[in-house]
Design an enzyme around this catalytic site. Structure first.
Site, short mmCIF file in Angstrom:
data_model
loop_
_atom_site.label_atom_id
_atom_site.label_comp_id
_atom_site.label_asym_id
_atom_site.label_seq_id
_atom_site.Cartn_x
_atom_site.Cartn_y
_atom_site.Cartn_z
N ASN A 141 22.60 -6.83 52.07
CA ASN A 141 22.44 -8.10 52.78
C ASN A 141 21.82 -9.13 51.84
OD1 ASN A 141 22.40 -9.36 55.62
ND2 ASN A 141 20.37 -9.84 54.83
N GLU A 142 22.52 -10.22 51.62
CA GLU A 142 21.97 -11.36 50.85
C GLU A 142 21.21 -10.93 49.61
OE1 GLU A 142 19.65 -13.60 53.63
OE2 GLU A 142 21.40 -14.43 54.61
N GLU A 289 27.02 -15.26 59.32
CA GLU A 289 25.82 -15.50 60.11
C GLU A 289 25.66 -17.01 60.32
OE1 GLU A 289 22.18 -13.85 58.65
OE2 GLU A 289 23.10 -11.97 58.04
N GLU A 337 11.24 -11.54 63.26
CA GLU A 337 12.14 -12.62 63.67
C GLU A 337 12.21 -12.77 65.20
OE1 GLU A 337 14.48 -13.75 60.03
OE2 GLU A 337 15.65 -12.13 60.91
N HIS A 340 13.56 -16.09 66.56
CA HIS A 340 14.88 -16.60 66.16
C HIS A 340 15.79 -16.79 67.37
CE1 HIS A 340 18.57 -17.00 63.80
NE2 HIS A 340 17.78 -17.17 62.75
C1 GAL Z 1 19.59 -14.10 57.31
C2 GAL Z 1 19.53 -12.59 57.26
C3 GAL Z 1 19.47 -11.99 58.65
C4 GAL Z 1 18.44 -12.70 59.48
C5 GAL Z 1 18.75 -14.16 59.50
C6 GAL Z 1 17.86 -15.00 60.38
O1 GAL Z 1 19.30 -14.70 56.09
O2 GAL Z 1 20.67 -12.09 56.60
O3 GAL Z 1 19.19 -10.61 58.55
O4 GAL Z 1 17.19 -12.45 58.94
O5 GAL Z 1 18.69 -14.66 58.19
O6 GAL Z 1 16.66 -15.31 59.82
#
Ligand code: GAL
Length: 661
Positions: A141-142, A289, A337, A340
């Site tokens: 991931n990223e 995302e 999170e 979020h």
């Molecule tokens: C992205 C990440 C997700 C989640 C999202 C919201 O950068 O890949 O896992 O953390 O941000 O903050």
């Protein structure tokens, strides 16, 4: 065309899953990404794998007609791993080794971390490589952080040795006599931290690219050994996390995912992120995302306005996304999170945003047949090289010289004219483009220079921006004048200036309007023998630049090279871009006002789908050259389409759609 969300079934009792999946279906979803970060549940102890729960989740997805993107969980190493093998933990630039309690704490250069990552990826692929729900994979991931531990330093030195052969050759290549920076042995090569020798810094980023590629390949190989044909492999990137070469990484992937979070949607700034990611493979990508309302890590985590996420989704599709996924489905009760945005709250009930998501779902489904097989097909490219960007970023010379702000100033001018734009790395073959804008080819070798000039001679129109052709690919100043090998076209740079204050520019190109150069200006020297023509000059400001050429156009073969030697204001940039396009025959498919975003996707048979996203508050009218049908409403429009403020229309040439009332 897919629509979906990130789902973390491991956060919830299995009895709840069917309800979640029903709600997803009701919102028009077709795909779910899952598995990322679930390592502690998939391998609770070293070598003991528990994949039944994931099998059950995938079976239920399939049962609900949902597809799955299975992510490897390697961005969340479990505590047994980090406890037993602390060498897998990442070390930051200050020498602090990460502990457990966050994520992305595994070091991508650690052989042991890689071994464990490849193993869990292989276990998942063996079990789910033929699962009917799984259409693709995401690795990690990223990716963005590299470890600064001693082993990584040794690997870096080894990488340098393979590239330069001897330290003497490296000393020469980097001109290390400067400040006595010469090395005598590979063991002396440091990892650059802070302001370091520019060639060392550049090399570290190149090395980072190979580390991330190798890391991804380890997992990709483990997956490909078991995946059924057709299951693709992806990784999700953020355009701002580009301290390595995203385009090089993309070579090893089948598909790129974009993670795009934003405070407010801003056209054409938002579109630039999409064009960068589509440009990595010059192919449609996935918006892997996007935020359902708000994020949780910015200074002010504002919610997107009503309708803004819908526009965001259509901006993505217009720019070439073949899927839109919101992160995440349901608020996790615990963890970093909690705040979020989500579609479903901790109580399991849809939040207000769910309704807007359902609208997006319905619309994507309605447009899917028209969009099937379509791709953006720009005739204009902006060249944006990672190495150029890093080199300029490390030596801005003017604090206001943001390389991204600079190249996007050209992208913006093009997009506001309704043109589709590819943003690609300089090594991209240019056939098929009629106009190329190269804002800053800072590190330029003869081969690239010759390739560009050859393309111009065959009829291309090339626009060069400031700081072009200043250095070689080792980040050393070129011995000749800027723009290095491109000076052969007939224009060169006498001197460059960081501007504390704007300087006036004027000339035929601006008519009688007064323009401004800001941040950076170069004094150009046009070669009259080459037919060079001055398009703009600096006005009187009492300095070195007074009266000097600022923008020069040179004919070359069947094409032209225009050197724009100043960071111009918006009006000036638009005028230069307008001149470039005027001779190219390129026209936007529709004349749109600046606050209506226009994107075009083209079918292999040449038929086009036009996506118009209004960022205006008021109604806008756009003239149509032929009757069109809006596939979202089925309404046919004859010679104009009226778009309400903030609305979206998706037009195809009218077939038998209903006539407008
Ligand atoms: C992205 C990440 C997700 C989640 C999202 C919201 O950068 O890949 O896992 O953390 O941000 O903050």
């Amino acid at each position: 065309m897919h629509f979906g969300t990130s789902w973390y079934p491991e956060h919830w009792p299995a009895e709840r899953w069917p309800r979640d999946l029903e709600l997803m279906r009701e919102a028009g979803m077709t795909v779910v990404r899952l598995g990322d970060f679930a390592w502690s549940r998939l391998e609770p102890e070293e070598g003991r794998f528990e994949t039944d729960w994931l099998a059950e989740a995938l079976d239920q997805l399939a049962g609900h007609g949902l597809s799955a993107v299975l992510a490897t969980p390697t961005a969340g190493p479990p505590v047994w791993l980090t406890d037993r093998y602390p060498d897998t933990l990442i070390v930051d630039a200050q020498g602090r080794r990460a502990g457990h309690g966050n994520r992305a704490h595994g070091s991508p250069s650690s052989p042991r971390h890689r071994e464990h990552c490849a193993r869990i990826a292989g276990v998942l692929a063996r079990r789910f490589g033929r699962h009917p729900a799984v259409i693709g994979w995401q690795i990690d991931n990223e990716l963005n952080a590299l470890s600064h531990d001693e082993d990584t330093r040794r690997q870096f030195a080894g990488w340098l040795k393979a590239r330069y052969g001897t330290v003497e050759a490296l000393n020469r290549a980097w001109h290390l006599a400067f400040w006595s920076q010469e090395y005598r042995d590979w063991s002396q090569l440091p990892i650059p931290v802070g302001v370091q020798h520019p060639s060392l810094t550049l090399a570290w980023r190149r090395f980072a690219t190979t580390v991330f590629r190798d890391f991804v390949r380890c997992q990709a190989d483990a997956i490909r050994a078991h995946a059924r044909p057709g299951q693709w492999i992806s990784h999700n990137v953020m355009t701002a996390q580009d301290d390595y070469d995203l385009a090089a990484l993309a070579e090893d992937l089948d598909l790129v995912g974009l993670d795009y979070y934003v405070g407010r949607l801003d056209h054409p700034g938002s579109g630039a992120h999409h064009d960068v990611v589509r440009g990595l493979k010059r192919r449609p990508y996935w918006l892997m995302e996007a935020q359902p309302g708000s994020a949780c890590w910015s200074q002010v985590n504002n919610a997107l306005d009503r309708g803004e996420a819908r526009r965001l989704a259509w901006t993505a599709v217009g720019h070439g996304a073949d899927a839109v996924l919101f992160w995440q489905w349901r608020s996790s009760p615990g963890g970093q999170e909690q705040y979020h945005g989500t579609l479903v709250g901790p109580d399991g009930r849809p939040r207000p945003f769910y309704e807007e998501a359902a609208v997006i779902g319905r619309e994507l489904a309605a447009a899917a047949p028209a969009l099937a097989g379509t791709v953006p097909a720009p005739e204009v490219a902006v060249l944006q090289g990672y190495e150029d960007r890093w080199a300029v970023e490390a030596q801005r010379h003017h604090a206001g010289f943001g390389p991204t702000a600079y190249w996007t100033s050209f992208h913006r001018a093009l997009r506001l004219r309704g043109l589709d734009v590819d943003v690609v790395v300089p090594s991209t073959p240019l056939d098929g483009y009629r106009v190329v804008v190269a804002p800053t080819l800072h590190l330029l070798d003869d081969g690239t220079g010759e390739r560009l000039l050859d393309w111009v001679r065959r009829g291309g129109r090339l626009l060069l921006g400031v700081r072009t052709g200043m250095k070689d690919t080792e980040n050393l100043l070129l011995p000749g004048r800027q723009p290095g090998p491109l000076a052969a076209a007939g224009v060169s740079v006498v001197e460059y200036y960081a501007l504390p204050d704007p300087v006036p520019v004027a000339g035929e190109l601006l008519g009688g309007r007064a323009g401004r150069a800001r941040i950076w200006a170069e004094w150009l020297d046009p070669d009259p023998a080459a037919g060079a023509q001055v398009l703009l000059r600096y006005g009187a400001a009492g300095g070195w630049l007074d009266g000097r050429p600022a923008v020069v156009e040179v004919p070359l073969g069947a094409g032209t090279v225009t050197y724009c030697g100043a960071w111009l204001d918006e009006d000036g940039t638009d005028a230069v871009v307008g001149r470039l396009l005027a001779g190219s025959g390129i026209r936007a498919p529709l004349d749109v006002p600046e606050d209506v975003e226009l994107c075009r996707r083209v079918r292999p048979d040449g038929e086009q789908v036009l996506v118009l996203v209004s960022h205006a508050r008021e109604r806008r009218s756009v003239a149509l050259p032929e009757p069109c049908t809006d596939v979202l409403t089925g309404v046919r429009h004859e010679d104009a389409v009226e778009i309400a403020g903030g609305d979206v229309v998706v037009l195809v040439p009218a077939g038998d759609g209903p006539r407008r009332a």
